[in-house]
Design an enzyme around this catalytic site. Structure first.
Site, PDB file in Angstrom:
ATOM      1  N   GLY A 389       2.557  11.369  -1.683  1.00 36.30           N
ATOM      2  CA  GLY A 389       1.946  11.326  -0.368  1.00 36.30           C
ATOM      3  C   GLY A 389       1.730   9.911   0.116  1.00 36.30           C
ATOM      4  O   GLY A 389       2.323   8.963  -0.418  1.00 36.30           O
ATOM      5  N   ARG A 391      -0.637   7.716  -0.251  1.00 35.66           N
ATOM      6  CA  ARG A 391      -1.030   6.718  -1.244  1.00 35.66           C
ATOM      7  C   ARG A 391       0.164   6.310  -2.095  1.00 35.66           C
ATOM      8  O   ARG A 391       0.339   5.132  -2.420  1.00 35.66           O
ATOM      9  CB  ARG A 391      -2.163   7.246  -2.129  1.00 35.66           C
ATOM     10  CG  ARG A 391      -2.785   6.134  -3.014  1.00 35.66           C
ATOM     11  CD  ARG A 391      -3.969   6.652  -3.819  1.00 35.66           C
ATOM     12  NE  ARG A 391      -4.690   5.554  -4.457  1.00 35.66           N
ATOM     13  CZ  ARG A 391      -4.404   5.034  -5.647  1.00 35.66           C
ATOM     14  NH1 ARG A 391      -3.373   5.517  -6.338  1.00 35.66           N
ATOM     15  NH2 ARG A 391      -5.125   4.060  -6.148  1.00 35.66           N
ATOM     16  N   CYS A 392       1.001   7.266  -2.478  1.00 35.35           N
ATOM     17  CA  CYS A 392       2.189   6.959  -3.275  1.00 35.35           C
ATOM     18  C   CYS A 392       3.180   6.091  -2.499  1.00 35.35           C
ATOM     19  O   CYS A 392       3.887   5.273  -3.092  1.00 35.35           O
ATOM     20  CB  CYS A 392       2.888   8.242  -3.699  1.00 35.35           C
ATOM     21  SG  CYS A 392       1.916   9.297  -4.792  1.00 35.35           S
ATOM     22  N   LEU A 393       3.257   6.296  -1.180  1.00 36.24           N
ATOM     23  CA  LEU A 393       4.210   5.559  -0.346  1.00 36.24           C
ATOM     24  C   LEU A 393       3.806   4.099  -0.131  1.00 36.24           C
ATOM     25  O   LEU A 393       4.539   3.360   0.531  1.00 36.24           O
ATOM     26  CB  LEU A 393       4.329   6.243   1.021  1.00 36.24           C
ATOM     27  CG  LEU A 393       5.022   7.597   1.072  1.00 36.24           C
ATOM     28  CD1 LEU A 393       4.784   8.250   2.427  1.00 36.24           C
ATOM     29  CD2 LEU A 393       6.520   7.470   0.791  1.00 36.24           C
ATOM     30  N   SER A 394       2.682   3.686  -0.676  1.00 38.71           N
ATOM     31  CA  SER A 394       2.131   2.374  -0.363  1.00 38.71           C
ATOM     32  C   SER A 394       1.654   1.669  -1.624  1.00 38.71           C
ATOM     33  O   SER A 394       1.141   2.301  -2.546  1.00 38.71           O
ATOM     34  CB  SER A 394       0.938   2.529   0.588  1.00 38.71           C
ATOM     35  OG  SER A 394      -0.063   3.335  -0.031  1.00 38.71           O
TER      36      SER A 394
END
Length: 404
Positions: A389, A391-394
């Site tokens: 999501g 958070r994972c994308l950043s």
């Protein structure tokens, strides 16, 4: 450009963040290869790129400096030492085979920086090698065979490096298909002018797995670490020792989690949204047990003690709060399972009580809004096919301390 990198919390104002737009690596995904690449399905790449740009636009609109990983890599491999280091790391006898290694390396050294970056991230097939593809490896793989594997999970840069205080921790990835992500980030940190003088690495010896999705900076003195599918206790102990030796933190809270894809990282079942508020998937987080790790009395030792309080209580106390307000995944038990799977609890705080979330998780987003959180949504139907999501994308590069 925002100042020197440094992350002091999970929910303080986000100043600069690293992202990686889908591109050549995801274009290699097929029904036959996506499972091995840790994706649940192939992506509609054009829509995924459009959705990722919407994510980036929301960040920029709120004053966050967004740094694209591919741009950093292009600027890094424009310099000869970094170019050689990454070519030698990705193009080896183990990947392209003895018959092609030297020829492919020599060809890659002459590529323009953008083309080389796409090769390093997106991989290389036999038919893309200029001239005759010599050697046993190319003969066996055939024209469509991949000599250099793509790295589609780079679109989730949270895992391969994580900033703790003023330094960076490089991940040791659980699955071999992700191992070369760390080499790319390490080379960027060591050679790119943005990081060359500012990136102080916290070295973790050994090869036990440790991924950034399991790491959370609660305060400048305390970090929280999940131990489930992707992070091992052996690595957490070594990380704690390295951080203690550097005087970086005073306490590591290590949490045991189920080992499963739905809860692959701590941030798939728990993320902080504000100083005293978190969203969590209670079916998993309710069973998390914690140990506090501090420096031992003798040099090189650790003081490890179980925490008797429930997980939420341990986190609240570490944050200086009397209790932690919890927003559970929304819906009945069927909806909760779907929304957690679709990263409903994996949100990214850009400021206290202001988060980015996938639009599809309507019930969890509604519950967060009712709790006083500003929820900024963007499309995530394609981006979530790798189980990650916002958070994972950043990967936050600069974030203020949290309010108390």
């Amino acid at each position: 450009m925002t100042g020197a990198p440094g992350v002091l919390s999970e929910t303080g104002r986000l100043r600069a963040v690293l992202v990686c737009e889908p591109g050549p690596a995801q274009a290699r995904l097929t029904p036959a290869t996506c499972d091995a690449m840790l994706f649940d399905d192939v992506m509609w790449l054009e829509r995924a790129r459009s959705d990722h740009r919407a994510f980036r636009a929301e960040l920029e609109y709120r004053g966050v400096e967004v740094v694209e990983l591919r741009d950093l890599l292009i600027e890094t491999v424009a310099k000869a030492p970094a170019r050689k280091a990454l070519i030698d790391a990705r193009i080896t006898s183990d990947t392209v085979g003895l018959g092609l290694r030297d020829e492919v390396r020599a060809w890659a050294r002459e590529l323009p920086a953008d083309a080389l970056a796409d090769l390093l991230m997106g991989g290389l097939s036999v038919e893309e090698v200029p001239g005759p593809a010599k050697g046993l490896t190319a003969a066996i793989l055939g024209a469509d065979g991949l000599l250099v594997a793509p790295l589609p999970n780079l679109m989730f840069p949270r895992d391969s490096s994580a900033w703790i205080g003023g330094g960076v921790l490089r991940g040791s990835m659980r699955f071999p298909v992700r191992a070369d992500e760390t080499a790319i980030l390490r080379t960027i940190h060591d050679h790119h002018p943005r990081f060359r003088e500012a990136a102080h690495p916290w070295p973790v010896p050994g090869s036990a797995p440790l991924e950034g999705g399991d790491l959370m900076v609660l305060t400048p003195q305390t970090i929280l670490v999940g131990m489930g599918e992707r992070t091992a206790p052996q690595a957490v102990g070594q990380m704690a020792r390295a951080l203690f030796d550097a005087g970086q933190v005073e306490r590591v809270i290590a949490c045991t989690m189920p080992k499963g894809r739905a809860s692959m990282h701590l941030d798939t079942v728990f993320t902080l949204c504000g100083p005293d508020l978190a969203t969590t998937y209670g079916d998993v987080s309710g069973g998390i047990a914690c140990h506090s790790v501090r420096p031992g009395t003798a040099p090189g030792t650790l003081d490890v003690r179980p925490e008797p309080a429930p997980f939420a209580g341990v986190v609240a106390a570490a944050l200086g709060q009397t209790r932690l307000r919890i927003v559970e995944t929304g819906g009945d038990r069927y909806v909760r399972a779907r929304e957690q799977w679709d990263d409903g609890n994996n949100v990214l705080a850009v400021a206290p009580n202001v988060v980015l979330a996938y639009d599809r998780n309507t019930r969890t987003n509604t519950a967060l809004r009712r709790a006083g959180v500003e929820v900024i949504t963007f499309p995530g139907g394609e981006l979530g096919r790798g189980r990650g999501g916002p958070r994972c994308l950043s990967c936050p590069l600069t974030r203020d301390a949290a309010e108390v």
